[in-house]
Design a protein around this motif. Structure first.
Motif, PDB file in Angstrom:
ATOM      1  N   ALA A  27       4.936  -8.814   4.796  1.00 31.15           N
ATOM      2  CA  ALA A  27       5.217 -10.005   5.570  1.00 31.15           C
ATOM      3  C   ALA A  27       4.458 -11.101   5.173  1.00 31.15           C
ATOM      4  O   ALA A  27       4.935 -12.145   5.461  1.00 31.15           O
ATOM      5  N   ALA A  28       3.098 -10.718   4.806  1.00 31.91           N
ATOM      6  CA  ALA A  28       2.586 -12.053   4.638  1.00 31.91           C
ATOM      7  C   ALA A  28       2.661 -12.669   3.242  1.00 31.91           C
ATOM      8  O   ALA A  28       2.164 -13.683   2.875  1.00 31.91           O
ATOM      9  N   GLY A  29       3.458 -12.071   2.455  1.00 31.42           N
ATOM     10  CA  GLY A  29       3.889 -12.485   1.231  1.00 31.42           C
ATOM     11  C   GLY A  29       3.068 -12.232   0.006  1.00 31.42           C
ATOM     12  O   GLY A  29       2.894 -13.045  -0.983  1.00 31.42           O
ATOM     13  N   VAL A  30       2.021 -11.502   0.440  1.00 32.73           N
ATOM     14  CA  VAL A  30       0.946 -10.871  -0.965  1.00 32.73           C
ATOM     15  C   VAL A  30       1.790 -10.517  -2.132  1.00 32.73           C
ATOM     16  O   VAL A  30       2.571  -9.584  -1.928  1.00 32.73           O
ATOM     17  N   SER A  31       1.286 -11.013  -3.132  1.00 35.06           N
ATOM     18  CA  SER A  31       1.725 -10.705  -4.371  1.00 35.06           C
ATOM     19  C   SER A  31       1.183  -9.746  -5.309  1.00 35.06           C
ATOM     20  O   SER A  31       1.710  -9.354  -6.087  1.00 35.06           O
ATOM     21  N   ARG A  32      -0.119  -9.465  -4.963  1.00 34.55           N
ATOM     22  CA  ARG A  32      -1.069  -8.184  -5.615  1.00 34.55           C
ATOM     23  C   ARG A  32      -1.964  -7.501  -4.781  1.00 34.55           C
ATOM     24  O   ARG A  32      -2.625  -8.290  -3.902  1.00 34.55           O
ATOM     25  N   VAL A  33      -1.994  -6.297  -4.845  1.00 31.37           N
ATOM     26  CA  VAL A  33      -3.001  -5.873  -4.141  1.00 31.37           C
ATOM     27  C   VAL A  33      -3.675  -5.017  -5.148  1.00 31.37           C
ATOM     28  O   VAL A  33      -3.445  -4.300  -6.063  1.00 31.37           O
ATOM     29  N   VAL A  34      -4.920  -5.001  -4.838  1.00 27.84           N
ATOM     30  CA  VAL A  34      -6.004  -4.052  -6.044  1.00 27.84           C
ATOM     31  C   VAL A  34      -6.869  -3.085  -5.191  1.00 27.84           C
ATOM     32  O   VAL A  34      -7.477  -3.687  -3.994  1.00 27.84           O
ATOM     33  N   VAL A  35      -6.864  -1.924  -5.232  1.00 20.05           N
ATOM     34  CA  VAL A  35      -7.630  -0.823  -4.614  1.00 20.05           C
ATOM     35  C   VAL A  35      -8.274  -0.262  -5.548  1.00 20.05           C
ATOM     36  O   VAL A  35      -8.028   0.134  -6.669  1.00 20.05           O
ATOM     37  N   ALA A  36      -9.612   0.396  -5.021  1.00 20.85           N
ATOM     38  CA  ALA A  36     -10.489   1.261  -5.802  1.00 20.85           C
ATOM     39  C   ALA A  36      -9.837   2.732  -5.794  1.00 20.85           C
ATOM     40  O   ALA A  36      -9.796   3.402  -6.487  1.00 20.85           O
ATOM     41  N   LEU A  37      -9.641   3.132  -4.471  1.00 21.61           N
ATOM     42  CA  LEU A  37      -9.335   4.529  -4.245  1.00 21.61           C
ATOM     43  C   LEU A  37      -8.103   4.379  -3.116  1.00 21.61           C
ATOM     44  O   LEU A  37      -7.948   3.645  -2.471  1.00 21.61           O
ATOM     45  N   ARG A  38      -7.261   5.591  -3.359  1.00 20.55           N
ATOM     46  CA  ARG A  38      -6.101   5.678  -2.318  1.00 20.55           C
ATOM     47  C   ARG A  38      -7.048   6.526  -1.277  1.00 20.55           C
ATOM     48  O   ARG A  38      -7.521   7.491  -1.461  1.00 20.55           O
ATOM     49  N   ASP A  39      -6.059   6.327  -0.057  1.00 22.22           N
ATOM     50  CA  ASP A  39      -6.364   6.959   1.045  1.00 22.22           C
ATOM     51  C   ASP A  39      -5.916   8.442   1.025  1.00 22.22           C
ATOM     52  O   ASP A  39      -4.578   8.608   0.857  1.00 22.22           O
ATOM     53  N   GLU A  40      -6.753   9.560   1.045  1.00 22.99           N
ATOM     54  CA  GLU A  40      -6.395  10.879   0.836  1.00 22.99           C
ATOM     55  C   GLU A  40      -5.495  11.484   1.964  1.00 22.99           C
ATOM     56  O   GLU A  40      -4.898  12.737   1.814  1.00 22.99           O
ATOM     57  N   ASN A  41      -5.576  10.673   3.158  1.00 20.70           N
ATOM     58  CA  ASN A  41      -5.015  11.330   4.304  1.00 20.70           C
ATOM     59  C   ASN A  41      -3.231  11.285   4.097  1.00 20.70           C
ATOM     60  O   ASN A  41      -2.766  10.095   3.797  1.00 20.70           O
ATOM     61  N   PRO A  42      -2.760  12.459   3.983  1.00 22.16           N
ATOM     62  CA  PRO A  42      -1.224  12.633   3.814  1.00 22.16           C
ATOM     63  C   PRO A  42      -0.559  11.412   4.817  1.00 22.16           C
ATOM     64  O   PRO A  42       0.839  10.984   4.310  1.00 22.16           O
ATOM     65  N   LEU A  43      -0.751  11.146   6.048  1.00 24.43           N
ATOM     66  CA  LEU A  43      -0.168  10.083   6.636  1.00 24.43           C
ATOM     67  C   LEU A  43      -0.240   8.618   6.092  1.00 24.43           C
ATOM     68  O   LEU A  43       0.805   8.076   6.351  1.00 24.43           O
ATOM     69  N   ALA A  44      -1.156   8.452   5.271  1.00 25.54           N
ATOM     70  CA  ALA A  44      -1.054   7.369   4.518  1.00 25.54           C
ATOM     71  C   ALA A  44      -0.544   6.957   3.511  1.00 25.54           C
ATOM     72  O   ALA A  44      -0.398   6.052   2.754  1.00 25.54           O
ATOM     73  N   SER A  45       0.041   8.154   2.939  1.00 19.52           N
ATOM     74  CA  SER A  45       0.704   8.219   1.410  1.00 19.52           C
ATOM     75  C   SER A  45       1.870   7.214   1.464  1.00 19.52           C
ATOM     76  O   SER A  45       2.514   7.117   2.688  1.00 19.52           O
ATOM     77  N   GLY A  46       2.209   6.906   0.372  1.00 23.16           N
ATOM     78  CA  GLY A  46       3.482   5.991   0.285  1.00 23.16           C
ATOM     79  C   GLY A  46       3.502   4.622   0.270  1.00 23.16           C
ATOM     80  O   GLY A  46       4.384   3.823  -0.207  1.00 23.16           O
ATOM     81  N   GLY A  47       2.067   4.345   0.466  1.00 20.56           N
ATOM     82  CA  GLY A  47       1.634   2.707   0.555  1.00 20.56           C
ATOM     83  C   GLY A  47       1.989   2.010  -0.724  1.00 20.56           C
ATOM     84  O   GLY A  47       2.557   1.082  -0.785  1.00 20.56           O
TER      85      GLY A  47
END
Length: 182
Positions: A17-37
Motif C-alpha cells: 500500500a505504501a508503494g515500496v519498490s524494494r525490500v531487503v531482509v537478513a532472515l525470514r521469520d521461521e514462524n509458519p504464520l509469517a510465511s508467504g510474505g
C-alpha cells in the motif's frame, strides 16, 4: 515480512500500500504464520532481496529463534572470576573483581536478555539491582529472578525495593516458611 492477520494487519499489505519498490531482509521469520510474505511482495512487483548480513542477524535474533528451533530459551552464563579462578578476592570482596569494560558488557547482556537470574547467596552478599544501566538500551526491563529455596531474600534489598521499576520473581521450595512466603 509477515503475511498474516494477528493483532495488526500483515506487514506485506502495508508495504504494498505504501508503494515500496524494494525490500531487503537478513532472515525470514521461521514462524509458519509469517510465511508467504516474500511471494506476496514479488507477486505485487516488489523486488525482494534476502540474506544480507544473515550471520550477523542470526546472532542478534538468536534468542527469538531459539524457542521455535530448539524448543527452549537461549541461556547465557555470565561469570566473573579472579585470575586464580575464585569469584571473590581473598578478603571476600566480590563486587569489583572486574573492570569497567566487563561491567559494561554485563549490562549489555542484561539489556539483550529477557531475564537475569542470581542465587540468593549473591542477592544477600552483593545486594544487586540487576537492571541494565545503559541509557536507552532497553525500553522494557528484564525480569529479575532469584533462586531462594527458603525465602531468605531481605525485603529491604534492591531487588525487592525496585519491583515497581522491574519485575522480580523469587523461586522457592513449596515447603518454604508460609509467613515469609506471604
Amino acid at each position: 515480512p509477515c503475511n498474516h492477520h494477528g493483532r495488526t494487519p500483515p506487514c506485506t499489505e502495508a508495504l504494498i500500500a505504501a508503494g515500496v519498490s524494494r525490500v531487503v531482509v537478513a532472515l525470514r521469520d521461521e514462524n509458519p504464520l509469517a510465511s508467504g510474505g516474500a511471494a506476496r511482495l514479488r507477486a505485487a512487483g516488489v523486488v525482494f532481496d534476502e540474506h544480507l548480513l544473515a550471520a550477523e542477524a542470526n546472532e542478534i535474533v538468536a534468542g527469538f529463534f531459539s524457542v521455535p528451533r530448539r524448543k527452549r530459551p537461549i541461556v547465557t552464563l555470565k561469570l566473573a572470576s579472579t585470575l586464580d579462578g575464585r569469584i571473590a578476592t581473598r578478603s571476600g570482596e566480590s563486587q569489583w573483581i572486574t573492570g569497567d569494560a566487563a561491567r559494561r558488557a554485563a549490562h549489555a547482556l542484561r539489556g539483550r536478555h529477557d531475564a537475569v537470574l542470581v542465587g540468593v547467596g549473591t542477592a544477600l552478599t552483593d545486594d544487586p539491582d540487576l537492571r541494565c544501566r545503559i541509557p536507552g538500551f532497553r525500553t522494557r526491563p528484564s525480569v529479575r529472578i532469584v533462586t531462594d529455596s527458603h525465602l531468605r531474600l531481605r525485603l529491604v534489598s534492591k531487588l525487592v525495593a525496585t519491583t515497581q521499576a522491574a519485575p522480580t520473581w523469587v523461586l522457592a521450595r513449596p515447603d518454604a516458611d508460609a509467613r515469609r512466603r506471604e
